[in-house]
Design a protein around this motif. Structure first.
Motif, PDB file in Angstrom:
ATOM      1  N   PRO A 297     -63.033  38.827  52.430  1.00 34.41           N
ATOM      2  CA  PRO A 297     -62.451  38.231  51.230  1.00 34.41           C
ATOM      3  C   PRO A 297     -61.264  39.023  50.671  1.00 34.41           C
ATOM      4  CG  PRO A 297     -64.835  38.378  51.031  1.00 34.41           C
ATOM      5  CD  PRO A 297     -64.440  39.185  52.226  1.00 34.41           C
ATOM      6  N   VAL A 298     -60.276  38.274  50.201  1.00 39.62           N
ATOM      7  CA  VAL A 298     -59.141  38.817  49.457  1.00 39.62           C
ATOM      8  C   VAL A 298     -58.901  37.860  48.297  1.00 39.62           C
ATOM      9  CG1 VAL A 298     -56.697  39.444  49.494  1.00 39.62           C
ATOM     10  CG2 VAL A 298     -58.095  39.802  51.545  1.00 39.62           C
ATOM     11  N   LEU A 299     -58.881  38.405  47.087  1.00 40.78           N
ATOM     12  CA  LEU A 299     -58.668  37.601  45.885  1.00 40.78           C
ATOM     13  C   LEU A 299     -57.620  38.270  45.012  1.00 40.78           C
ATOM     14  CD1 LEU A 299     -62.215  37.956  45.944  1.00 40.78           C
ATOM     15  CD2 LEU A 299     -61.713  35.789  44.875  1.00 40.78           C
ATOM     16  N   SER A 300     -56.988  37.483  44.168  1.00 41.32           N
ATOM     17  CA  SER A 300     -56.094  38.064  43.157  1.00 41.32           C
ATOM     18  C   SER A 300     -56.186  37.237  41.892  1.00 41.32           C
ATOM     19  CB  SER A 300     -54.646  38.101  43.658  1.00 41.32           C
ATOM     20  OG  SER A 300     -54.112  36.800  43.826  1.00 41.32           O
ATOM     21  N   HIS A 301     -55.795  37.877  40.784  1.00 41.79           N
ATOM     22  CA  HIS A 301     -55.684  37.157  39.523  1.00 41.79           C
ATOM     23  C   HIS A 301     -54.387  37.552  38.823  1.00 41.79           C
ATOM     24  CE1 HIS A 301     -58.312  40.507  37.507  1.00 41.79           C
ATOM     25  NE2 HIS A 301     -57.048  40.785  37.334  1.00 41.79           N
ATOM     26  N   ASN A 302     -54.014  36.755  37.829  1.00 41.39           N
ATOM     27  CA  ASN A 302     -52.763  36.986  37.113  1.00 41.39           C
ATOM     28  C   ASN A 302     -52.963  37.984  35.974  1.00 41.39           C
ATOM     29  OD1 ASN A 302     -53.971  35.497  35.032  1.00 41.39           O
ATOM     30  ND2 ASN A 302     -52.854  33.627  35.523  1.00 41.39           N
TER      31      ASN A 302
ATOM     32  N   GLU B 117     -53.589  41.579  39.741  1.00 36.28           N
ATOM     33  CA  GLU B 117     -54.478  42.544  40.388  1.00 36.28           C
ATOM     34  C   GLU B 117     -55.197  41.818  41.514  1.00 36.28           C
ATOM     35  OE1 GLU B 117     -55.248  45.137  36.364  1.00 36.28           O
ATOM     36  OE2 GLU B 117     -56.501  43.409  36.766  1.00 36.28           O
ATOM     37  N   ALA B 118     -55.619  42.579  42.508  1.00 36.33           N
ATOM     38  CA  ALA B 118     -56.262  41.979  43.673  1.00 36.33           C
ATOM     39  C   ALA B 118     -57.449  42.823  44.106  1.00 36.33           C
ATOM     40  CB  ALA B 118     -55.259  41.856  44.815  1.00 36.33           C
ATOM     41  N   ALA B 119     -58.291  42.219  44.939  1.00 37.33           N
ATOM     42  CA  ALA B 119     -59.482  42.914  45.438  1.00 37.33           C
ATOM     43  C   ALA B 119     -59.787  42.456  46.849  1.00 37.33           C
ATOM     44  CB  ALA B 119     -60.681  42.618  44.540  1.00 37.33           C
ATOM     45  N   THR B 120     -60.391  43.351  47.610  1.00 36.97           N
ATOM     46  CA  THR B 120     -60.876  43.030  48.937  1.00 36.97           C
ATOM     47  C   THR B 120     -62.074  43.914  49.248  1.00 36.97           C
ATOM     48  OG1 THR B 120     -60.254  42.689  51.254  1.00 36.97           O
ATOM     49  CG2 THR B 120     -59.400  44.679  50.194  1.00 36.97           C
ATOM     50  N   PHE B 121     -62.909  43.436  50.145  1.00 38.92           N
ATOM     51  CA  PHE B 121     -64.068  44.211  50.597  1.00 38.92           C
ATOM     52  C   PHE B 121     -64.555  43.599  51.897  1.00 38.92           C
ATOM     53  CE2 PHE B 121     -65.314  40.936  47.653  1.00 38.92           C
ATOM     54  CZ  PHE B 121     -66.354  40.281  48.285  1.00 38.92           C
ATOM     55  N   THR B 122     -65.254  44.411  52.672  1.00 32.91           N
ATOM     56  CA  THR B 122     -65.818  43.915  53.922  1.00 32.91           C
ATOM     57  C   THR B 122     -67.335  43.940  53.909  1.00 32.91           C
ATOM     58  OG1 THR B 122     -65.630  46.111  54.914  1.00 32.91           O
ATOM     59  CG2 THR B 122     -63.820  44.558  55.327  1.00 32.91           C
ATOM     60  N   GLU B 123     -67.903  44.617  52.916  1.00 31.53           N
ATOM     61  CA  GLU B 123     -69.354  44.744  52.866  1.00 31.53           C
ATOM     62  C   GLU B 123     -69.927  43.984  51.676  1.00 31.53           C
ATOM     63  OE1 GLU B 123     -70.818  48.788  53.099  1.00 31.53           O
ATOM     64  OE2 GLU B 123     -68.920  49.401  54.050  1.00 31.53           O
TER      65      GLU B 123
END
Length: 150
Positions: free
Chosen positions: A45-50, A140-146
């Motif tokens: 997952p990769v997400l971002s917000h304003n 800002e954005a976020a990612t994780f694999t677990e």
């Protein structure tokens, strides 16, 4: 913002913003390429917000849409705080406060909830600030694999 597809080059401008900001702050690439399609189709997952007072999600790749059990259209109108349960939002808010001091935060863990109420814990997440070409913060954005379903 329209769903990423061949028609709009997989939202290349926003994808490039995500990928360039990541490498600038973290010091390593998120993906081996700066292309938008591999980001949208990445297995994590990769997400971002304003930057709104109550930030709205602006991007969620296919893996994020599947995990949160939402369409692109539903995901990109969602206030990002609603990705976490109410009793976990203070922890999430604290992480963002710390992250805003350095531009990024690594090894974040937290409980999230999908659109159908399915709970899951994310681990080793990286959260980073998005900067435009002029150096202005634009999200800002976020990612994780677990992650683990609870």
């Amino acid at each position: 913002m329209e769903r990423p597809s061949d028609k709009n080059a997989y939202q290349a401008k926003h994808a490039l913003l995500l990928l360039r900001s990541y490498v600038a702050l973290i010091g390593e690439p998120l993906l081996p390429t700066l292309d938008a399609k591999p980001l949208y189709e990445a297995p994590f997952p990769v997400l971002s917000h304003n930057t709104a007072a109550d930030p709205i999600l602006t991007y969620g790749n296919l893996a994020a849409q599947q995990l949160w059990e939402m369409s692109w259209e539903d995901l990109t109108i969602l206030p990002s705080r609603l990705t976490a349960e109410p009793n976990h939002r203070d922890q999430r808010a604290h992480m963002f406060e710390v992250m805003r001091e350095t531009g990024f935060y690594r090894n974040y863990e937290g409980i999230r909830v999908s659109a159908t109420g399915r709970r899951f814990q994310i681990r080793n997440a990286t959260i980073w600030t998005l900067f435009d070409d002029m150096g202005q913060k634009c999200g800002e954005a976020a990612t994780f694999t677990e992650f683990e379903y609870l």
